[in-house]
Design an enzyme around this catalytic site. Structure first.
Site, PDB file in Angstrom:
ATOM      1  N   HIS A  73     -31.498  -1.361 -16.107  1.00  0.00           N
ATOM      2  CA  HIS A  73     -31.796  -2.798 -16.117  1.00  0.00           C
ATOM      3  C   HIS A  73     -30.644  -3.614 -15.540  1.00  0.00           C
ATOM      4  O   HIS A  73     -30.833  -4.715 -15.042  1.00  0.00           O
ATOM      5  CB  HIS A  73     -32.049  -3.286 -17.549  1.00  0.00           C
ATOM      6  N   HIS A 103     -22.225  -7.813 -18.556  1.00  0.00           N
ATOM      7  CA  HIS A 103     -23.182  -7.214 -17.626  1.00  0.00           C
ATOM      8  C   HIS A 103     -23.640  -8.275 -16.632  1.00  0.00           C
ATOM      9  O   HIS A 103     -23.270  -9.442 -16.758  1.00  0.00           O
ATOM     10  CB  HIS A 103     -24.370  -6.616 -18.405  1.00  0.00           C
ATOM     11  N   HIS A 105     -26.707 -10.008 -13.871  1.00  0.00           N
ATOM     12  CA  HIS A 105     -28.067 -10.243 -13.370  1.00  0.00           C
ATOM     13  C   HIS A 105     -27.888 -10.729 -11.936  1.00  0.00           C
ATOM     14  O   HIS A 105     -27.046 -11.593 -11.685  1.00  0.00           O
ATOM     15  CB  HIS A 105     -28.777 -11.310 -14.212  1.00  0.00           C
ATOM     16  N   GLU A 115     -30.073 -16.081 -14.205  1.00  0.00           N
ATOM     17  CA  GLU A 115     -31.114 -16.304 -15.213  1.00  0.00           C
ATOM     18  C   GLU A 115     -31.236 -17.801 -15.486  1.00  0.00           C
ATOM     19  O   GLU A 115     -32.313 -18.371 -15.407  1.00  0.00           O
ATOM     20  CB  GLU A 115     -30.765 -15.535 -16.486  1.00  0.00           C
ATOM     21  N   HIS A 128     -22.869 -12.065 -17.930  1.00  0.00           N
ATOM     22  CA  HIS A 128     -22.976 -12.406 -19.357  1.00  0.00           C
ATOM     23  C   HIS A 128     -21.907 -11.669 -20.150  1.00  0.00           C
ATOM     24  O   HIS A 128     -21.904 -10.436 -20.187  1.00  0.00           O
ATOM     25  CB  HIS A 128     -24.365 -12.022 -19.894  1.00  0.00           C
ATOM     26  N   THR A 211     -31.953 -12.440 -23.427  1.00  0.00           N
ATOM     27  CA  THR A 211     -32.887 -12.637 -22.310  1.00  0.00           C
ATOM     28  C   THR A 211     -33.671 -11.374 -21.975  1.00  0.00           C
ATOM     29  O   THR A 211     -34.382 -11.349 -20.974  1.00  0.00           O
ATOM     30  CB  THR A 211     -32.135 -13.117 -21.052  1.00  0.00           C
ATOM     31  N   THR A 212     -33.486 -10.320 -22.770  1.00  0.00           N
ATOM     32  CA  THR A 212     -34.280  -9.102 -22.594  1.00  0.00           C
ATOM     33  C   THR A 212     -34.890  -8.746 -23.947  1.00  0.00           C
ATOM     34  O   THR A 212     -34.402  -9.201 -24.992  1.00  0.00           O
ATOM     35  CB  THR A 212     -33.418  -7.916 -22.118  1.00  0.00           C
TER      36      THR A 212
HETATM   37  S1  BO1 Z   1     -28.290 -11.068 -22.658  1.00  0.00           S
HETATM   38  O1  BO1 Z   1     -26.889 -11.395 -22.527  1.00  0.00           O
HETATM   39  O2  BO1 Z   1     -29.093 -12.062 -23.328  1.00  0.00           O
HETATM   40  N1  BO1 Z   1     -28.924 -10.801 -21.211  1.00  0.00           N
HETATM   41  C1  BO1 Z   1     -28.381  -9.608 -23.597  1.00  0.00           C
HETATM   42  C2  BO1 Z   1     -29.590  -8.985 -23.690  1.00  0.00           C
HETATM   43  C3  BO1 Z   1     -29.688  -7.825 -24.420  1.00  0.00           C
HETATM   44  C4  BO1 Z   1     -28.599  -7.277 -25.070  1.00  0.00           C
HETATM   45  C5  BO1 Z   1     -27.369  -7.916 -24.977  1.00  0.00           C
HETATM   46  C6  BO1 Z   1     -27.275  -9.089 -24.236  1.00  0.00           C
HETATM   47  N2  BO1 Z   1     -28.814  -6.123 -25.741  1.00  0.00           N
HETATM   48  C7  BO1 Z   1     -27.980  -5.414 -26.660  1.00  0.00           C
HETATM   49  C8  BO1 Z   1     -28.728  -4.206 -27.115  1.00  0.00           C
HETATM   50  C9  BO1 Z   1     -27.904  -3.394 -28.086  1.00  0.00           C
HETATM   51  C10 BO1 Z   1     -26.511  -3.141 -27.554  1.00  0.00           C
HETATM   52  C11 BO1 Z   1     -25.909  -4.461 -27.160  1.00  0.00           C
HETATM   53  C12 BO1 Z   1     -24.467  -4.356 -26.716  1.00  0.00           C
HETATM   54  O3  BO1 Z   1     -26.705  -5.101 -26.175  1.00  0.00           O
HETATM   55  O4  BO1 Z   1     -29.895  -4.619 -27.777  1.00  0.00           O
HETATM   56  O5  BO1 Z   1     -28.548  -2.171 -28.355  1.00  0.00           O
HETATM   57  O6  BO1 Z   1     -25.713  -2.511 -28.535  1.00  0.00           O
HETATM   58  O7  BO1 Z   1     -24.344  -3.555 -25.555  1.00  0.00           O
HETATM   59 ZN    ZN Z   2     -27.705 -10.838 -19.651  1.00  0.00          ZN
END
Ligand code: BO1
Ligand code: ZN
Length: 272
Positions: A73, A103, A105, A115, A128, A211-212
């Site tokens: 992703h 991470h 996008h 986003e 992010h 956002t996921t």
């Molecule tokens: S975000 O910044 O809103 N795009 C975003 C979306 C999903 C996650 C984090 C940030 N997911 C989580 C997972 C966890 C994991 C964590 C840290 O990120 O649901 O399983 O431990 O990596």
């Molecule tokens: Zn994100």
């Protein structure tokens, strides 16, 4: 399938996430989904909105590593701290939040990728920096379902400069080692403040969600309005990533969720 993706055509795209992940629905007027379009004229100036305070973002721990991985992703960078090392944190509105990962996008061209949008305008990359509230929770997973549990700081990038951005040059050349889903590599820790535009900036602050899937409504969002420039060569490395294990050749690109309804929310800003 329990998988989800960003494909508007199939059955697993953003419009269908809510079928299997109910928190992703943004229909209830109480909902606070992310991302959103930030309409600058509708933001509310708050003279006492604090500037986020970055702690240990300026430390390059000699003994700590960063794990870079392609999860299909996005590319996620996760600090693995030695026990003696002080963790990167943000202090905001009296709470301390610890960085767990950052991470990206991104989009296939300069008209898409981020986003959040500002007055309807996308940037090509949004980074992010994901934090959880260590004052009130024991770990990320406990915090992620709770109001006030998470803080994500968003930094926009645009490919413009002809010379490489030194901060992102610590990471982007590693992308060729994590080209396929499941690939992982490790690099030494470096100073994360090299990835951010200089503070203080105009920030936008609002209550939202991941956002996921599972789209938990636990995130205090801080969106930095000021972009950071990377080179076109650095941008091209994002566009070589793949979203699978290599059997097929799907590009990992346009991994952004469409903007969600603002509903009852107000976006605050620290600059009049
Ligand atoms: S975000 O910044 O809103 N795009 C975003 C979306 C999903 C996650 C984090 C940030 N997911 C989580 C997972 C966890 C994991 C964590 C840290 O990120 O649901 O399983 O431990 O990596
Ligand atoms: Zn994100």
């Amino acid at each position: 399938a329990s998988e989800w993706d960003y494909n508007a055509e199939g059955d697993n795209g953003p419009a269908d996430w809510g079928k299997r992940f109910p928190k992703c629905n943004d229909t209830a007027s109480s909902s606070r989904q992310s991302p959103i379009n930030i309409v600058v004229d509708n933001t509310k100036y708050n003279a006492s909105l604090p500037t986020p305070e970055f702690i240990n973002y300026d430390v390059a721990h000699a003994t700590s590593n960063l794990i870079i991985s392609n999860n299909g992703h996005t590319v996620v960078v996760t600090p693995k701290y030695a026990s003696s090392d002080s963790k990167a944190q943000i202090k905001y509105k009296g709470k301390t939040y610890e960085l767990v990962q950052f991470h990206f996008h991104w989009g296939s061209d300069s008209k898409r990728g981020s986003e959040h949008t500002i007055d309807g305008k996308h940037f090509q990359v949004e980074v992010h920096f994901v934090h959880y509230n260590t004052d009130d929770f024991n770990n990320f997973n406990e915090a992620k379902t709770e109001e006030g549990g998470l803080l994500v700081y968003a930094q926009f990038l645009k490919s413009f400069a002809s010379s490489a951005n030194a901060g992102y040059q610590e990471i982007v050349p590693q992308f060729e080692k994590v080209k396929y889903k499941g690939n992982t590599t490790t690099i030494p820790h470096f100073k994360f403040d090299t990835l951010l535009s200089k503070v203080p900036d105009r920030i936008y602050s609002y209550p939202g969600s991941l956002t996921t899937p599972t789209c938990d409504e636990s995130v205090s969002w801080i969106v930095n309005s000021q972009t950071v420039e990377i080179s076109q060569d650095q941008m091209s490395k994002f566009l070589e990533l793949k979203s699978n294990k290599g059997e097929t050749n799907e590009d990992l690109v346009n991994n952004y969720r469409p903007v969600q309804k603002l509903q009852q929310r107000t976006v605050e800003t620290n600059v009049p």
